[in-house]
Design an enzyme around this catalytic site. Structure first.
Site, PDB file in Angstrom:
ATOM      1  N   CYS A 136       2.846  -1.471   9.131  1.00 32.08           N
ATOM      2  CA  CYS A 136       1.750  -0.995   8.847  1.00 32.08           C
ATOM      3  C   CYS A 136       0.794  -2.289   8.300  1.00 32.08           C
ATOM      4  O   CYS A 136      -0.392  -2.374   9.021  1.00 32.08           O
ATOM      5  CB  CYS A 136       1.501  -0.017   7.570  1.00 32.08           C
ATOM      6  N   HIS A 137       1.373  -3.130   7.710  1.00 33.73           N
ATOM      7  CA  HIS A 137       0.656  -4.335   7.234  1.00 33.73           C
ATOM      8  C   HIS A 137       1.258  -5.751   7.570  1.00 33.73           C
ATOM      9  O   HIS A 137       0.743  -6.710   7.096  1.00 33.73           O
ATOM     10  CB  HIS A 137      -0.033  -4.355   5.809  1.00 33.73           C
ATOM     11  N   GLY A 138       2.516  -5.473   7.924  1.00 36.24           N
ATOM     12  CA  GLY A 138       3.176  -7.055   8.203  1.00 36.24           C
ATOM     13  C   GLY A 138       4.135  -7.629   7.296  1.00 36.24           C
ATOM     14  O   GLY A 138       4.151  -8.892   7.054  1.00 36.24           O
ATOM     15  N   LEU A 155       0.970  -1.213   0.007  1.00 34.47           N
ATOM     16  CA  LEU A 155       0.069   0.076   0.006  1.00 34.47           C
ATOM     17  C   LEU A 155       0.754   1.051   0.017  1.00 34.47           C
ATOM     18  O   LEU A 155       0.197   2.358   0.104  1.00 34.47           O
ATOM     19  CB  LEU A 155      -0.989   0.041   1.219  1.00 34.47           C
TER      20      LEU A 155
END
Length: 175
Positions: free
Chosen positions: A139-141, A121
């Site tokens: 943020c999202h791993g 992202l």
């Protein structure tokens, strides 16, 4: 007496010359009007200057990273240790969601240059973090290895390698 089958050709006269001259002047005039309109769409000097940067690598020690900005994006430059290069080379393609060899990602083994934007992202990953001691996007791993390849998490692609060349032993040109 003319034969009915012989085509009649007329000699060019002054009116034909005036038509041709008027058409030529009109075409030149139209080109002179249109050219500045097209030329103003080219990028200006400040944009062209940002399209490439040169970076001096002499101050970077083995195992150290720096971040520079190129085209408004962070670019990670890491001088990898021999252990990091070895770890990156030993990875099996079967373990990679986006298979790419370490040799295809670097020009010189010790230098890894890549755009520091997560391919999931667009976050900026943290360096020397995560499960593979590479980069980690909190943020999202997403976890990246010491070659910037995605190893775990939602990111679909490896970190991007920008176009770059070595212009000396300790200088690179990105872009």
């Amino acid at each position: 007496m003319t034969d009915a089958h012989t085509p009649v050709t007329e000699e060019p006269n002054r009116r034909d010359f005036l038509y041709l001259a008027t058409g030529a002047f009109a075409a030149i005039g139209a080109a002179n009007i249109v050219w500045p309109l097209i030329d103003q769409m080219n990028p200006d000097a400040s944009v062209k200057a940002l399209s490439s940067i040169e970076v001096d690598l002499s101050a970077i020690e083995s195992g150290q990273s720096i971040t520079v900005t190129w085209r408004g994006k962070p670019v990670f430059i890491r001088r990898r240790t021999q252990a990091e290069v070895g770890d990156a080379r030993e990875v099996s393609f079967a373990d990679l969601p986006d298979p790419e060899s370490d040799a295809d990602r670097v020009v010189k083994d010790e230098w890894l240059i890549m755009v520091g934007i997560c391919t999931h992202l667009g976050c900026v990953p943290l360096g020397q973090a995560g499960d593979f001691n590479g980069w980690f996007c909190p943020c999202h791993g997403s976890h990246y290895d010491t070659s910037g390849r995605i190893r775990k998490g939602p990111a679909p692609k490896n970190l991007e390698i920008p176009p770059y060349d070595f212009v000396g032993d300790t200088r690179i040109k990105i872009g």
